[in-house]
Design a protein around this motif. Sequence first.
Motif, mmCIF file in Angstrom:
data_model
loop_
_atom_site.group_PDB
_atom_site.id
_atom_site.type_symbol
_atom_site.label_atom_id
_atom_site.label_comp_id
_atom_site.label_asym_id
_atom_site.label_seq_id
_atom_site.Cartn_x
_atom_site.Cartn_y
_atom_site.Cartn_z
ATOM 1 N N ILE A 14 0.846 -1.158 -0.120
ATOM 2 C CA ILE A 14 -0.050 -0.110 0.092
ATOM 3 C C ILE A 14 0.906 1.137 0.021
ATOM 4 C CG2 ILE A 14 -1.690 1.263 1.421
ATOM 5 C CD1 ILE A 14 -2.735 -1.362 2.599
ATOM 6 N N ILE A 15 0.404 2.003 -0.924
ATOM 7 C CA ILE A 15 1.471 3.242 -0.964
ATOM 8 C C ILE A 15 0.278 4.527 -0.197
ATOM 9 C CG2 ILE A 15 2.177 5.386 -2.385
ATOM 10 C CD1 ILE A 15 3.038 3.043 -4.401
ATOM 11 N N CYS A 16 1.030 5.179 0.728
ATOM 12 C CA CYS A 16 -0.099 6.147 1.514
ATOM 13 C C CYS A 16 0.502 7.653 1.289
ATOM 14 C CB CYS A 16 0.132 5.920 3.041
ATOM 15 S SG CYS A 16 1.782 5.846 3.810
ATOM 16 N N ARG A 43 15.220 7.026 -1.945
ATOM 17 C CA ARG A 43 14.001 7.254 -2.623
ATOM 18 C C ARG A 43 13.173 8.472 -1.554
ATOM 19 N NH1 ARG A 43 11.695 1.349 -4.246
ATOM 20 N NH2 ARG A 43 13.317 0.919 -5.770
ATOM 21 N N ASP A 44 13.949 8.621 -0.768
ATOM 22 C CA ASP A 44 12.972 9.613 0.469
ATOM 23 C C ASP A 44 11.558 8.866 0.619
ATOM 24 O OD1 ASP A 44 12.423 11.666 2.079
ATOM 25 O OD2 ASP A 44 11.651 12.929 0.543
ATOM 26 N N SER A 62 5.860 5.081 1.561
ATOM 27 C CA SER A 62 5.630 6.530 1.556
ATOM 28 C C SER A 62 6.531 6.856 0.203
ATOM 29 C CB SER A 62 5.955 7.246 2.777
ATOM 30 O OG SER A 62 7.298 7.158 2.784
ATOM 31 N N PHE A 63 5.747 7.456 -0.784
ATOM 32 C CA PHE A 63 6.412 8.139 -1.868
ATOM 33 C C PHE A 63 6.141 9.470 -2.042
ATOM 34 C CE2 PHE A 63 6.446 3.397 -3.035
ATOM 35 C CZ PHE A 63 7.882 3.387 -3.100
ATOM 36 N N VAL A 64 7.097 10.410 -2.335
ATOM 37 C CA VAL A 64 6.787 11.727 -2.430
ATOM 38 C C VAL A 64 6.266 11.665 -3.883
ATOM 39 C CG1 VAL A 64 8.017 14.029 -3.036
ATOM 40 C CG2 VAL A 64 8.996 12.323 -1.272
ATOM 41 N N ASN A 65 4.925 12.768 -3.849
ATOM 42 C CA ASN A 65 4.222 12.941 -4.891
ATOM 43 C C ASN A 65 3.451 11.849 -5.521
ATOM 44 O OD1 ASN A 65 4.765 15.750 -4.775
ATOM 45 N ND2 ASN A 65 6.773 15.264 -5.713
ATOM 46 N N ALA A 66 3.243 10.945 -4.925
ATOM 47 C CA ALA A 66 2.488 9.551 -5.534
ATOM 48 C C ALA A 66 1.113 10.158 -5.994
ATOM 49 C CB ALA A 66 2.238 8.589 -4.618
ATOM 50 N N PRO A 67 0.745 9.676 -7.082
ATOM 51 C CA PRO A 67 -0.653 10.246 -7.571
ATOM 52 C C PRO A 67 -2.013 9.585 -6.906
ATOM 53 C CG PRO A 67 0.203 8.526 -8.995
ATOM 54 C CD PRO A 67 1.476 8.908 -8.015
ATOM 55 N N THR A 68 -2.832 10.290 -6.575
ATOM 56 C CA THR A 68 -3.895 9.815 -5.930
ATOM 57 C C THR A 68 -4.881 8.806 -6.642
ATOM 58 O OG1 THR A 68 -5.403 11.441 -6.959
ATOM 59 C CG2 THR A 68 -4.387 11.764 -4.406
#
Length: 131
Positions: A14-16, A43-44, A62-68
């Motif tokens: 899961i990407i939050c 990957r910050d 957690s990924f910076v600027n992951a699309p919704t």
Amino acid sequence: MKTIGLLGVHHVAIICSDYEHSKHFYTEILKLPIIHEQYRKERDSYKLDLALPDGSQIELFSFVNAPTRPSYPEAQGLRHLAFKVANITEAKQYLEQQGVDVEDIRVDEITGKQFTFFADPDDLPLELYQI
């Protein structure tokens, strides 16, 4: 004839959008124990491995600027994640006591089993399914 030999699900990833908020939800509200947590500087990004009682795991990223997610819940891809529970009424009451909105309990017309839906902090559809 050989088969692929699938034995079950090892993990769901899961990407939050808010790592600390999601970490709190999965560890403090759903009470999933932490297996391993790692910050990946290149990957910050954080990666949190959580255990389920049957040996399967949830990987929280957690990924910076992951699309919704484009829509709920009918977007292509994973529709929902279902958790097995022994007593759906108690599980629903517990979540509601934690401030989680839970839908009314329904009955699967094919299996006759009870189920209900709720959402994680990113509105990912989660299901409780009584075994």
